[in-house]
Scaffold this motif. Sequence first.
Motif, PDB file in Angstrom:
ATOM      1  N   GLN A   1     -18.913  50.240 -40.797  1.00  0.00           N
ATOM      2  CA  GLN A   1     -19.221  49.420 -39.639  1.00  0.00           C
ATOM      3  C   GLN A   1     -18.352  49.728 -38.419  1.00  0.00           C
ATOM      4  O   GLN A   1     -18.828  49.660 -37.276  1.00  0.00           O
ATOM      5  N   TYR A   2     -17.090  50.080 -38.641  1.00  0.00           N
ATOM      6  CA  TYR A   2     -16.216  50.382 -37.504  1.00  0.00           C
ATOM      7  C   TYR A   2     -16.650  51.645 -36.754  1.00  0.00           C
ATOM      8  O   TYR A   2     -16.252  51.858 -35.610  1.00  0.00           O
ATOM      9  N   GLN A   3     -17.488  52.462 -37.376  1.00  0.00           N
ATOM     10  CA  GLN A   3     -17.975  53.672 -36.717  1.00  0.00           C
ATOM     11  C   GLN A   3     -19.076  53.381 -35.699  1.00  0.00           C
ATOM     12  O   GLN A   3     -19.555  54.302 -35.025  1.00  0.00           O
ATOM     13  N   HIS A   4     -19.474  52.120 -35.588  1.00  0.00           N
ATOM     14  CA  HIS A   4     -20.608  51.781 -34.723  1.00  0.00           C
ATOM     15  C   HIS A   4     -20.244  50.866 -33.560  1.00  0.00           C
ATOM     16  O   HIS A   4     -21.122  50.457 -32.808  1.00  0.00           O
ATOM     17  N   TYR A   5     -18.956  50.593 -33.387  1.00  0.00           N
ATOM     18  CA  TYR A   5     -18.549  49.797 -32.228  1.00  0.00           C
ATOM     19  C   TYR A   5     -18.777  50.553 -30.921  1.00  0.00           C
ATOM     20  O   TYR A   5     -19.220  49.976 -29.919  1.00  0.00           O
ATOM     21  N   SER A   6     -18.481  51.830 -30.910  1.00  0.00           N
ATOM     22  CA  SER A   6     -18.669  52.609 -29.686  1.00  0.00           C
ATOM     23  C   SER A   6     -20.145  52.647 -29.291  1.00  0.00           C
ATOM     24  O   SER A   6     -20.489  52.486 -28.113  1.00  0.00           O
ATOM     25  N   GLU A   7     -21.018  52.843 -30.282  1.00  0.00           N
ATOM     26  CA  GLU A   7     -22.453  52.887 -29.998  1.00  0.00           C
ATOM     27  C   GLU A   7     -22.951  51.542 -29.479  1.00  0.00           C
ATOM     28  O   GLU A   7     -23.747  51.486 -28.539  1.00  0.00           O
ATOM     29  N   MET A   8     -22.476  50.467 -30.098  1.00  0.00           N
ATOM     30  CA  MET A   8     -22.937  49.139 -29.680  1.00  0.00           C
ATOM     31  C   MET A   8     -22.496  48.830 -28.252  1.00  0.00           C
ATOM     32  O   MET A   8     -23.201  48.156 -27.504  1.00  0.00           O
ATOM     33  N   ALA A   9     -21.342  49.336 -27.869  1.00  0.00           N
ATOM     34  CA  ALA A   9     -20.828  49.067 -26.526  1.00  0.00           C
ATOM     35  C   ALA A   9     -21.488  49.946 -25.464  1.00  0.00           C
ATOM     36  O   ALA A   9     -21.445  49.612 -24.277  1.00  0.00           O
ATOM     37  N   PHE A  10     -22.120  51.040 -25.901  1.00  0.00           N
ATOM     38  CA  PHE A  10     -22.618  52.004 -24.905  1.00  0.00           C
ATOM     39  C   PHE A  10     -24.067  52.440 -25.113  1.00  0.00           C
ATOM     40  O   PHE A  10     -24.734  52.832 -24.167  1.00  0.00           O
TER      41      PHE A  10
ATOM     42  N   PHE B   1     -13.794  46.746 -25.687  1.00  0.00           N
ATOM     43  CA  PHE B   1     -14.801  45.724 -25.395  1.00  0.00           C
ATOM     44  C   PHE B   1     -14.145  44.431 -24.935  1.00  0.00           C
ATOM     45  O   PHE B   1     -14.558  43.832 -23.946  1.00  0.00           O
ATOM     46  N   PHE B   2     -13.125  43.983 -25.661  1.00  0.00           N
ATOM     47  CA  PHE B   2     -12.465  42.731 -25.300  1.00  0.00           C
ATOM     48  C   PHE B   2     -11.874  42.792 -23.889  1.00  0.00           C
ATOM     49  O   PHE B   2     -11.787  41.770 -23.209  1.00  0.00           O
ATOM     50  N   ALA B   3     -11.506  43.985 -23.458  1.00  0.00           N
ATOM     51  CA  ALA B   3     -10.937  44.141 -22.113  1.00  0.00           C
ATOM     52  C   ALA B   3     -11.962  43.853 -21.022  1.00  0.00           C
ATOM     53  O   ALA B   3     -11.588  43.579 -19.877  1.00  0.00           O
ATOM     54  N   THR B   4     -13.254  43.877 -21.367  1.00  0.00           N
ATOM     55  CA  THR B   4     -14.297  43.624 -20.364  1.00  0.00           C
ATOM     56  C   THR B   4     -14.439  42.145 -20.028  1.00  0.00           C
ATOM     57  O   THR B   4     -15.007  41.795 -18.993  1.00  0.00           O
ATOM     58  N   GLY B   5     -13.961  41.258 -20.917  1.00  0.00           N
ATOM     59  CA  GLY B   5     -14.133  39.830 -20.707  1.00  0.00           C
ATOM     60  C   GLY B   5     -15.498  39.313 -21.119  1.00  0.00           C
ATOM     61  O   GLY B   5     -15.800  38.124 -20.965  1.00  0.00           O
ATOM     62  N   LEU B   6     -16.326  40.202 -21.668  1.00  0.00           N
ATOM     63  CA  LEU B   6     -17.646  39.780 -22.134  1.00  0.00           C
ATOM     64  C   LEU B   6     -17.536  39.072 -23.484  1.00  0.00           C
ATOM     65  O   LEU B   6     -16.529  39.166 -24.182  1.00  0.00           O
ATOM     66  N   ASN B   7     -18.603  38.391 -23.852  1.00  0.00           N
ATOM     67  CA  ASN B   7     -18.670  37.640 -25.097  1.00  0.00           C
ATOM     68  C   ASN B   7     -18.893  38.612 -26.268  1.00  0.00           C
ATOM     69  O   ASN B   7     -19.942  39.254 -26.330  1.00  0.00           O
ATOM     70  N   PRO B   8     -17.944  38.749 -27.186  1.00  0.00           N
ATOM     71  CA  PRO B   8     -18.134  39.694 -28.302  1.00  0.00           C
ATOM     72  C   PRO B   8     -19.244  39.272 -29.253  1.00  0.00           C
ATOM     73  O   PRO B   8     -19.682  40.070 -30.083  1.00  0.00           O
ATOM     74  N   TYR B   9     -19.708  38.030 -29.120  1.00  0.00           N
ATOM     75  CA  TYR B   9     -20.785  37.527 -29.982  1.00  0.00           C
ATOM     76  C   TYR B   9     -22.153  37.631 -29.311  1.00  0.00           C
ATOM     77  O   TYR B   9     -23.175  37.363 -29.937  1.00  0.00           O
TER      78      TYR B   9
ATOM     79  N   SER C   1     -17.348  52.156 -19.887  1.00  0.00           N
ATOM     80  CA  SER C   1     -17.612  53.411 -19.193  1.00  0.00           C
ATOM     81  C   SER C   1     -17.836  54.536 -20.201  1.00  0.00           C
ATOM     82  O   SER C   1     -17.482  54.420 -21.381  1.00  0.00           O
ATOM     83  N   GLU C   2     -18.400  55.643 -19.715  1.00  0.00           N
ATOM     84  CA  GLU C   2     -18.607  56.789 -20.598  1.00  0.00           C
ATOM     85  C   GLU C   2     -17.276  57.346 -21.088  1.00  0.00           C
ATOM     86  O   GLU C   2     -17.164  57.789 -22.233  1.00  0.00           O
ATOM     87  N   THR C   3     -16.259  57.286 -20.235  1.00  0.00           N
ATOM     88  CA  THR C   3     -14.925  57.756 -20.632  1.00  0.00           C
ATOM     89  C   THR C   3     -14.374  56.907 -21.775  1.00  0.00           C
ATOM     90  O   THR C   3     -13.821  57.428 -22.757  1.00  0.00           O
ATOM     91  N   ALA C   4     -14.539  55.568 -21.656  1.00  0.00           N
ATOM     92  CA  ALA C   4     -14.077  54.670 -22.717  1.00  0.00           C
ATOM     93  C   ALA C   4     -14.858  54.925 -24.001  1.00  0.00           C
ATOM     94  O   ALA C   4     -14.287  54.908 -25.104  1.00  0.00           O
ATOM     95  N   TYR C   5     -16.154  55.185 -23.869  1.00  0.00           N
ATOM     96  CA  TYR C   5     -16.995  55.485 -25.034  1.00  0.00           C
ATOM     97  C   TYR C   5     -16.496  56.736 -25.754  1.00  0.00           C
ATOM     98  O   TYR C   5     -16.345  56.742 -26.981  1.00  0.00           O
TER      99      TYR C   5
END
Length: 310
Positions: free
Chosen positions: A77-86, A144-152, A96-100
Amino acid sequence: MISEDAYYFLQAFFKSDEGKKYKDSPLFIVGESYGGHYAPAIAHRIWLGNKNVKEGLEKLNLAGVAVGNGLTDPEVQYQHYSEMAFKNSHNIKVISETAYETMKKAEPMCTKGIAKCNSGDSTIDQFACQAAFIYCAKALTGPFFATGLNPYDIRKQCGDNPLCYDFSHVEKFMNADATKKALHVDGHSSSWKTCNNVINQQFHVDEMKDFAPYVADLLNDGIPALIYAGDVDFICNYLGNRAWTLNLEWSHKAEFNAAEEKDWNNGAGLARTANGLTFLQVYDAGHMVPTDQPEHALTMITQFLNGEEF
């Protein structure tokens, strides 16, 4: 430890005046979020107990296990955080693409640490698990948390509440004198809180542990499992949950992986099912599917309890 407590609680409940009338009813263990650990663990403990019923205990009528937006197989599951964010199904790029790209580069080190946590070497388990948690959280959920968006729910801002939602009505109910009396809680010395980070941290000891093999054992013995996920949740996202069900080593892995993904409930989601295992992506729902899509959630759980096809 929690599965052991739950098993003996259920034994006591089904012997009690209140519970004995339910003893022969089908028993489904259902969890959400960290319930991705708890539900498989509890169901598996019941399954083991049923294999060798100790004197004075009862065989429990275990009929199924379900997990919604849960953390079950962290290495996958941890391998899919980047995909979910981008690269999620809603085409919402929250980083951003750089963060991704930075997150993608961190995935091998993260998964290596999680694998070490689950290696079975008790002398390194605790250190390895804590190290993996610290590294993976910083590298793969931190951006992701740095964006201030809702992680849920990636469509929303979080706001000031630590859990991004207003649970004041729950706190009010739990701290009411009548509730405390019913639960035999000392009204003067105890208060219930939605979020306590000190207690939360104490539960991280097993965050990186893999509970997917428990689900495999149950499926291999004919006990059905439903894994569902709202598709705008980040923290236990549908991409990671779908991936671990496809990765699961069980007797019908090939049939499940070959099964067609089908429309569910007239455009409410996408389902893959075979030989007792179902993965369900619920559209336009966050971490708490019943909150965002209550009607579809009711249909889903009713189908599962009745053993109907998805």
